[in-house]
Design an enzyme around this catalytic site. Structure first.
Site, short mmCIF file in Angstrom:
data_model
loop_
_atom_site.label_atom_id
_atom_site.label_comp_id
_atom_site.label_asym_id
_atom_site.label_seq_id
_atom_site.Cartn_x
_atom_site.Cartn_y
_atom_site.Cartn_z
CB THR A 95 -0.90 0.03 1.26
OG1 THR A 95 -0.06 -0.17 2.40
CG2 THR A 95 -1.95 -1.06 1.21
CB CYS A 151 16.56 5.96 -4.09
SG CYS A 151 16.52 6.96 -2.60
NE ARG A 211 19.54 -0.34 0.74
CZ ARG A 211 19.01 0.85 0.95
NH1 ARG A 211 19.71 1.81 1.53
NH2 ARG A 211 17.77 1.09 0.56
CG HIS A 218 16.17 10.94 -5.52
ND1 HIS A 218 15.02 11.49 -5.01
CD2 HIS A 218 16.54 9.95 -4.65
CE1 HIS A 218 14.69 10.85 -3.90
NE2 HIS A 218 15.59 9.92 -3.66
CD GLN A 229 18.49 11.82 -1.33
OE1 GLN A 229 19.67 11.85 -1.00
NE2 GLN A 229 17.65 10.95 -0.80
NE ARG A 277 -0.43 2.03 9.42
CZ ARG A 277 0.65 1.63 10.10
NH1 ARG A 277 0.61 1.61 11.41
NH2 ARG A 277 1.76 1.26 9.48
CG ASN A 335 12.38 9.23 -5.93
OD1 ASN A 335 11.98 10.00 -6.82
ND2 ASN A 335 11.73 9.06 -4.80
N GLY A 365 10.51 9.82 -1.79
CA GLY A 365 11.44 8.87 -1.16
C GLY A 365 11.17 8.68 0.32
P1 A2P Z 1 0.21 0.50 5.70
O1 A2P Z 1 -0.25 1.26 4.49
O2 A2P Z 1 -0.77 -0.54 6.14
O3 A2P Z 1 0.68 1.40 6.81
P2 A2P Z 1 5.29 4.41 2.73
O4 A2P Z 1 6.79 4.26 2.72
O5 A2P Z 1 4.76 4.93 1.44
O6 A2P Z 1 4.79 5.18 3.90
O7 A2P Z 1 4.70 2.91 2.85
C1 A2P Z 1 5.12 1.99 3.82
C2 A2P Z 1 4.50 0.63 3.55
O8 A2P Z 1 4.94 -0.28 4.56
C3 A2P Z 1 2.98 0.63 3.62
O9 A2P Z 1 2.48 -0.33 2.71
C4 A2P Z 1 2.74 0.19 5.05
O10 A2P Z 1 1.48 -0.40 5.25
C5 A2P Z 1 3.81 -0.86 5.19
N1 A2P Z 1 4.13 -1.12 6.59
C6 A2P Z 1 4.60 -0.27 7.52
N2 A2P Z 1 4.79 -0.89 8.71
C7 A2P Z 1 4.41 -2.19 8.53
C8 A2P Z 1 4.35 -3.34 9.36
N3 A2P Z 1 4.74 -3.30 10.63
N4 A2P Z 1 3.91 -4.51 8.81
C9 A2P Z 1 3.52 -4.56 7.53
N5 A2P Z 1 3.56 -3.50 6.68
C10 A2P Z 1 3.98 -2.33 7.18
#
Ligand code: A2P
Length: 334
Positions: free
Chosen positions: A12, A129, A100, A245, A156, A40, A318, A160
Site C-alpha cells: 500500500t 535510491c 545492504r 532525485h 532528493q 491499518r 527514485n 522517497g
Molecule cells: P500501511 O499502508 O498498512 O501502513 P510508505 O513508505 O509509502 O509510507 O509505505 C510503507 C509501507 O509499509 C505501507 O504499505 C505500510 O502499510 C507498510 N508497513 C509499515 N509498517 C508495517 C508493518 N509493521 N507490517 C507490515 N507493513 C507495514
C-alpha cells in the site's frame, strides 16, 4: 521465464504501489500475487492486471508458497520478516537498508553487478535510491578511466520519504500559499519552499557530522562497484520535488576523460540516457524522469579546477530505478 508466486510487503506504500505497476507494465510472469501491509490496511483493495487484490496483514505465515517477496515496508519489518521468508523457501528482495551492508547479502544494480546475484543465500538487497542512479553512471566511467574520488550533492524528492511525507508537502504548500503556518510532522522543518540538508528526517547524525544517508552513498557505492579504493563524499538534501532525485556529481579519474569521451562512453552504458545539449538547453530534469526506468545524465563538463575530473548532473525516478524497477529487474534476472 516460468510463472512465479510473488508477494509485495508494503504493497500500500508509495514504492509498493510502483512495484505492483512495474510487475504489470513489464509483463512479469506472475502466477499469484499476495499484497501485504500492516493491520491499518487490512481488506483494502489494490488492482493488478484488472483484478482486485485484497490486502492481507503481514504475519509469520505470509510466505508459505511464495517464491519471490519484494519488501518495501521499512527496515524493522525487513529485519524481522526477510529471514522468515527465506526459511519458508522464498527469495527476499529487500528495498530497505536493513541487509545492504551484510557481507552475505548481495547489493545489486543489475546494470552494474548483476553477477553478484550468483552468491545470494535468500536475501538480496536493493541499494539506496540515490546510490543506484549514481553507480549506473559511475561504473562505465570507472571501467574506462578508473575513478579515484567522487563528490556528490543530492537533491532528493519527497516521495522517497513515503506517502505521509508527500501529504505533508502538499498540506504545507497549501498552508503557506494561504498565509497559514505550515505544520511539520514528518520533516523537522517545512519542506515546502525549502531545502533540508538532512536525510533521513530524524535521528540521523553520526559523530563525524555525516548523516546515515550520506554514509549509505559512500559505503554502498564501494560495495556495488566492488572497489573499496574509490573515495566518496556526499551531502544529501531533501528538496520540495514530488518525484525524481537529482545529483550534482564530481568524478576524479586516474586517466583523463574529455567531456566528449565521457558522453560517448555513457551513450553506450546500459540503463543510461545521455541528455546533454547545452546549446539547446537540454539537460536532465526531475519532472521528465518520472515514469521512466532510465538514469539520465547531462551537464557533462571538464572540471576547470582539476586536471582530470568531470562534473555532471544525474537524474532518475527514485520510485522506479531507485526502488521498484530495480527490484523487479533483480527478480527478472533471478
Ligand atoms: P500501511 O499502508 O498498512 O501502513 P510508505 O513508505 O509509502 O509510507 O509505505 C510503507 C509501507 O509499509 C505501507 O504499505 C505500510 O502499510 C507498510 N508497513 C509499515 N509498517 C508495517 C508493518 N509493521 N507490517 C507490515 N507493513 C507495514
Amino acid at each position: 521465464m516460468s510463472e512465479k508466486s510473488i508477494a509485495i510487503v508494503g504493497a500500500t506504500g508509495v514504492v509498493g504501489q510502483c512495484m505492483l505497476e512495474t510487475l504489470e507494465k513489464r509483463g512479469f510472469p506472475v502466477k499469484s500475487l499476495k499484497v501485504l501491509a500492516s493491520a491499518r490496511s487490512e481488506g483494502r483493495e489494490l488492482s493488478f492486471r484488472g483484478e482486485k487484490l485484497k490486502v492481507e496483514v503481514l504475519n509469520e505465515d505470509s510466505f508459505k508458497g511464495v517464491e519471490i517477496a519484494l519488501f518495501s515496508a521499512g527496515g524493522g519489518t525487513s529485519e524481522k520478516f526477510a529471514p522468515l521468508a527465506v526459511a519458508a523457501g522464498c527469495v527476499a528482495i529487500d528495498n530497505s537498508s536493513a541487509w545492504r551492508m551484510d557481507p552475505k547479502v548481495p547489493l545489486v544494480v543489475p546494470e552494474v553487478n548483476g553477477d553478484d546475484l550468483k552468491w545470494h543465500e535468500g536475501i538480496i538487497a536493493n541499494p539506496n535510491c540515490s546510490t543506484i542512479q549514481m553507480v549506473c553512471v559511475l561504473k562505465p566511467l570507472h571501467d574506462a578511466a578508473t575513478i579515484h574520488r567522487v563528490v556528490v550533492s543530492t537533491y532528493q524528492a519527497v516521495s522517497g520519504a513515503g506517502k505521509e511525507a508527500l501529504d505533508e508537502l502538499a498540506d504545507q504548500t497549501r498552508a503557506i500559499l494561504d498565509g497559514k503556518e505550515p505544520i511539520c510532522d514528518i520533516f523537522p522543518y517545512p519542506i515546502a519552499f525549502n531545502c533540508i540538508p538532512q536525510i533521513p528526517q530524524s535521528d540521523a547524525f553520526l559523530d563525524n557530522g555525516y548523516t546515515t544517508e550520506e554514509l549509505k552513498m559512500i559505503n554502498e557505492t564501494k560495495k556495488i562497484m566492488g572497489d573499496d579504493s574509490i573515495r566518496v563524499t556526499a551531502t544529501t538534501v531533501r528538496v520540495p520535488v514530488h518525484t525524481g532525485h537529482s545529483e550534482s556529481v564530481n568524478v576524479e579519474t586516474e586517466k583523463k576523460l574529455r567531456a566528449d569521451e565521457a558522453r560517448a562512453i555513457l551513450d553506450h552504458a546500459p540503463g543510461v540516457t545521455v541528455k546533454d545539449d547545452p546549446t539547446n538547453q537540454v539537460y536532465p530534469l526531475a519532472l521528465d524522469s518520472v515514469g521512466d526506468g532510465a538514469t539520465f545524465v547531462g551537464r557533462i563538463r571538464e572540471d576547470l579546477s582539476h586536471p582530470s575530473a568531470l562534473d555532471m548532473w544525474i537524474v532518475s525516478d527514485n520510485l522506479l530505478k531507485g526502488a521498484a524497477y530495480n527490484a523487479v529487474q533483480i527478480a527478472e534476472l533471478l
